[in-house]
Write an enzyme that holds these catalytic residues in place. Structure first.
Site, PDB file in Angstrom:
ATOM      1  N   GLY A  54       0.805  -1.218   0.000  1.00 53.53           N
ATOM      2  CA  GLY A  54       0.000   0.000   0.000  1.00 53.53           C
ATOM      3  C   GLY A  54       0.836   1.265   0.000  1.00 53.53           C
ATOM      4  O   GLY A  54       0.394   2.316  -0.492  1.00 53.53           O
ATOM      5  N   SER A  55       2.053   1.183   0.513  1.00 49.77           N
ATOM      6  CA  SER A  55       2.917   2.368   0.559  1.00 49.77           C
ATOM      7  C   SER A  55       3.623   2.638  -0.770  1.00 49.77           C
ATOM      8  O   SER A  55       4.202   3.708  -0.951  1.00 49.77           O
ATOM      9  CB  SER A  55       3.967   2.213   1.670  1.00 49.77           C
ATOM     10  OG  SER A  55       3.343   2.351   2.926  1.00 49.77           O
ATOM     11  N   SER A  94       6.927   4.342   3.921  1.00 49.01           N
ATOM     12  CA  SER A  94       6.399   3.201   4.665  1.00 49.01           C
ATOM     13  C   SER A  94       5.400   3.752   5.667  1.00 49.01           C
ATOM     14  O   SER A  94       5.775   4.531   6.547  1.00 49.01           O
ATOM     15  CB  SER A  94       7.499   2.443   5.402  1.00 49.01           C
ATOM     16  OG  SER A  94       6.913   1.493   6.277  1.00 49.01           O
ATOM     17  N   SER A  96       3.763   2.303   8.110  1.00 52.41           N
ATOM     18  CA  SER A  96       4.076   1.901   9.493  1.00 52.41           C
ATOM     19  C   SER A  96       5.467   2.382   9.894  1.00 52.41           C
ATOM     20  O   SER A  96       5.746   2.621  11.062  1.00 52.41           O
ATOM     21  CB  SER A  96       4.022   0.378   9.627  1.00 52.41           C
ATOM     22  OG  SER A  96       5.041  -0.208   8.815  1.00 52.41           O
ATOM     23  N   THR A  99       8.654  -1.488   7.724  1.00 55.40           N
ATOM     24  CA  THR A  99       8.725  -2.523   6.683  1.00 55.40           C
ATOM     25  C   THR A  99      10.181  -2.813   6.326  1.00 55.40           C
ATOM     26  O   THR A  99      10.925  -1.907   5.918  1.00 55.40           O
ATOM     27  CB  THR A  99       7.900  -2.071   5.458  1.00 55.40           C
ATOM     28  OG1 THR A  99       6.550  -1.929   5.900  1.00 55.40           O
ATOM     29  CG2 THR A  99       7.956  -3.065   4.329  1.00 55.40           C
ATOM     30  N   ARG A 144      -3.143   0.861   2.959  1.00 55.36           N
ATOM     31  CA  ARG A 144      -3.810   1.023   1.660  1.00 55.36           C
ATOM     32  C   ARG A 144      -4.917   2.081   1.719  1.00 55.36           C
ATOM     33  O   ARG A 144      -5.212   2.735   0.717  1.00 55.36           O
ATOM     34  CB  ARG A 144      -4.364  -0.310   1.171  1.00 55.36           C
ATOM     35  CG  ARG A 144      -5.377  -0.945   2.084  1.00 55.36           C
ATOM     36  CD  ARG A 144      -5.634  -2.383   1.680  1.00 55.36           C
ATOM     37  NE  ARG A 144      -6.584  -3.042   2.575  1.00 55.36           N
ATOM     38  CZ  ARG A 144      -6.274  -3.476   3.793  1.00 55.36           C
ATOM     39  NH1 ARG A 144      -5.082  -3.310   4.278  1.00 55.36           N
ATOM     40  NH2 ARG A 144      -7.189  -4.079   4.543  1.00 55.36           N
ATOM     41  N   GLU A 223      -6.672  -7.548  -0.854  1.00 54.12           N
ATOM     42  CA  GLU A 223      -6.580  -7.226   0.575  1.00 54.12           C
ATOM     43  C   GLU A 223      -7.931  -6.930   1.224  1.00 54.12           C
ATOM     44  O   GLU A 223      -8.162  -7.314   2.363  1.00 54.12           O
ATOM     45  CB  GLU A 223      -5.626  -6.041   0.790  1.00 54.12           C
ATOM     46  CG  GLU A 223      -4.171  -6.400   0.505  1.00 54.12           C
ATOM     47  CD  GLU A 223      -3.216  -5.280   0.858  1.00 54.12           C
ATOM     48  OE1 GLU A 223      -3.071  -4.953   2.045  1.00 54.12           O
ATOM     49  OE2 GLU A 223      -2.615  -4.709  -0.074  1.00 54.12           O
ATOM     50  N   HIS A 239       0.010  -9.320 -27.039  1.00 50.21           N
ATOM     51  CA  HIS A 239       1.122 -10.158 -27.494  1.00 50.21           C
ATOM     52  C   HIS A 239       1.223 -11.462 -26.706  1.00 50.21           C
ATOM     53  O   HIS A 239       2.184 -12.197 -26.880  1.00 50.21           O
ATOM     54  CB  HIS A 239       2.433  -9.353 -27.411  1.00 50.21           C
ATOM     55  CG  HIS A 239       2.366  -8.098 -28.227  1.00 50.21           C
ATOM     56  ND1 HIS A 239       2.684  -8.062 -29.563  1.00 50.21           N
ATOM     57  CD2 HIS A 239       1.939  -6.852 -27.909  1.00 50.21           C
ATOM     58  CE1 HIS A 239       2.484  -6.823 -30.024  1.00 50.21           C
ATOM     59  NE2 HIS A 239       2.033  -6.077 -29.044  1.00 50.21           N
ATOM     60  N   LYS A 331       4.492 -11.361   8.688  1.00 44.21           N
ATOM     61  CA  LYS A 331       5.424 -10.377   9.254  1.00 44.21           C
ATOM     62  C   LYS A 331       5.897 -10.836  10.634  1.00 44.21           C
ATOM     63  O   LYS A 331       7.068 -10.707  10.963  1.00 44.21           O
ATOM     64  CB  LYS A 331       4.777  -8.989   9.332  1.00 44.21           C
ATOM     65  CG  LYS A 331       4.666  -8.288   7.976  1.00 44.21           C
ATOM     66  CD  LYS A 331       4.116  -6.869   8.093  1.00 44.21           C
ATOM     67  CE  LYS A 331       4.053  -6.196   6.728  1.00 44.21           C
ATOM     68  NZ  LYS A 331       3.500  -4.837   6.739  1.00 44.21           N
TER      69      LYS A 331
HETATM   70  O1  PA5 Z   1      -1.796  -2.717   2.618  1.00 42.77           O
HETATM   71  C1  PA5 Z   1      -1.032  -3.212   3.437  1.00 42.77           C
HETATM   72  O2  PA5 Z   1      -1.312  -3.328   4.643  1.00 42.77           O
HETATM   73  C2  PA5 Z   1       0.314  -3.689   2.982  1.00 42.77           C
HETATM   74  O3  PA5 Z   1       0.363  -3.806   1.592  1.00 42.77           O
HETATM   75  C3  PA5 Z   1       1.417  -2.742   3.506  1.00 42.77           C
HETATM   76  O4  PA5 Z   1       1.305  -1.491   2.875  1.00 42.77           O
HETATM   77  C4  PA5 Z   1       2.781  -3.343   3.258  1.00 42.77           C
HETATM   78  O5  PA5 Z   1       2.902  -4.551   3.975  1.00 42.77           O
HETATM   79  C5  PA5 Z   1       3.924  -2.413   3.681  1.00 42.77           C
HETATM   80  O6  PA5 Z   1       3.730  -1.894   4.957  1.00 42.77           O
HETATM   81  P1  PA5 Z   1       3.907  -0.321   5.188  1.00 42.77           P
HETATM   82  O7  PA5 Z   1       2.923   0.314   4.251  1.00 42.77           O
HETATM   83  O8  PA5 Z   1       3.583  -0.089   6.611  1.00 42.77           O
HETATM   84  O9  PA5 Z   1       5.324  -0.018   4.841  1.00 42.77           O
END
Ligand code: PA5
Length: 341
Positions: A54-55, A94, A96, A99, A144, A223, A239, A331
């Site tokens: 998501g980041s 990131s 959080s 990561t 996300r 997700e 293709h 994780k």
């Molecule tokens: O959507 C999510 O929770 C994940 O795809 C996170 O974005 C991913 O694990 C990376 O973590 P972060 O966005 O905290 O760096």
């Protein structure tokens, strides 16, 4: 009005519905902007975005709409390519801040002497980069769901680094609200589209700036709805993927074409002919197109719509769109290993 306070961070639909508002909640601080101006004084050879899941999306969407002579790359891995040297600018994202892939690739870039910026809500990343080069995001969102917040930092950072004319995201947010009125008229209501997807596997196909949107849609279905989804890119699908159409109906795969008002004549022809060939083989592709004034607006408008579809699909299937248990389990298991990041 405290927009942030009004968003229920335990409710994915509430966060997705606040997409246009979240795009305008935070701005870059004066200090952060000054650091960008300082970094610009040296010749920038490239911009390297670091971030996972998501980041990473905001960088991919930005890359899709910003045209630049300076290469912009996105790294979703533990290390950065060899050609990324001191003269490259690094933007580590990131949500959080913890990561491991992002932290390790950031540390590698720091060792090389590159100028690094961080965009995070906290965690270890807060101490990796000096505070004048760190943009702090509001806490408590799922990464996300924080996309508009992250985008409102990543996009102006790249805009400033490249000396591009400033685009006011408040105006884009206002446009998104207007575009939303096309839901249920020009395209199906998100809840109806979600209902249509039940029991099917979507393959989102995009061209140019809508390719990262196709990727985002795939991730959101994964997700939020805990369902399989794929993404692909036109013209590349012409293709290879086109040959697999015989299996689409059998496997309940449904191509979703993300159509752009900015398509070249040739790309429009490719989408139309692909559509017709798919139909000849008994498959019914669906097209999504929203009227919009710019590629940026189109990118965010289709992202917003499909984000909402993914939440509606989760609700219909009866799964919790917030929890990502398996990502957390993975994780945790990795963290139990001795190696400390
Ligand atoms: O959507 C999510 O929770 C994940 O795809 C996170 O974005 C991913 O694990 C990376 O973590 P972060 O966005 O905290 O760096």
């Amino acid at each position: 009005m405290n927009l942030l306070g009004e968003i229920d961070r335990t409710d994915m639909q509430s966060m997705v519905d606040a997409f246009p508002e979240m795009l305008q909640i935070t701005t870059l601080t004066q200090e952060f902007r000054q650091s960008i101006q300082l970094a610009k004084k040296d010749n920038i050879e490239g911009i390297c975005l670091l971030g996972m899941g998501g980041s990473a999306i905001s960088g991919l969407l930005t890359k899709g709409v910003i045209h630049s002579d300076v290469p912009i790359i996105s790294v979703r891995n533990y290390s950065i390519p060899k050609f990324v040297k001191q003269s490259w600018i690094i933007i580590a994202v990131s949500y959080s801040g913890n990561t491991e892939e992002t932290l390790l690739s950031l540390r590698e870039a720091k060792k090389k002497g590159s100028t690094c910026f961080a965009i995070t809500s906290g965690g270890k990343m807060r101490t990796e980069v000096p505070s004048n080069r760190t943009h702090v995001l509001p806490k408590g969102f799922q990464p996300r769901a924080a996309l508009p917040l992250i985008f409102s930092a990543v996009f102006p950072t790249i805009e400033l680094l490249l000396g591009k004319e400033h685009i006011d995201l408040k105006l884009i947010a206002a446009q998104l609200k207007k575009t939303q009125k096309q839901w249920g008229t020009e395209i199906r209501k998100p809840e109806d589209f979600a209902q249509f997807l039940v029991g099917k596997i979507p393959i989102f196909t995009g061209w140019s700036h809508l390719f990262p949107v196709a990727y985002r849609a795939k991730c959101q279905i994964n997700e939020n709805a805990k369902a399989a989804a794929f993404y692909s890119e036109l013209p590349e699908v012409n293709h290879n993927e086109i040959e697999s159409v015989l299996t689409f109906t059998e496997k309940k795969l449904v191509p979703i074409f993300l159509r752009s008002v900015h398509e070249t004549r040739r790309i429009s022809q490719r989408f139309d002919i692909t559509h017709d060939i798919y139909k000849d083989y008994g498959c019914e592709p669906v097209s999504i197109k929203l009227r919009s004034q710019s590629k940026l607006e189109e990118t965010l408008a289709i992202t917003h719509y499909l984000d909402r579809v993914s939440v509606n699909l989760a609700n219909i299937i009866g799964v919790d769109p917030i929890n990502v248990d398996r990502i957390q389990i993975l994780k945790k298991r990795l963290a139990s290993d001795n190696e400390t990041i």
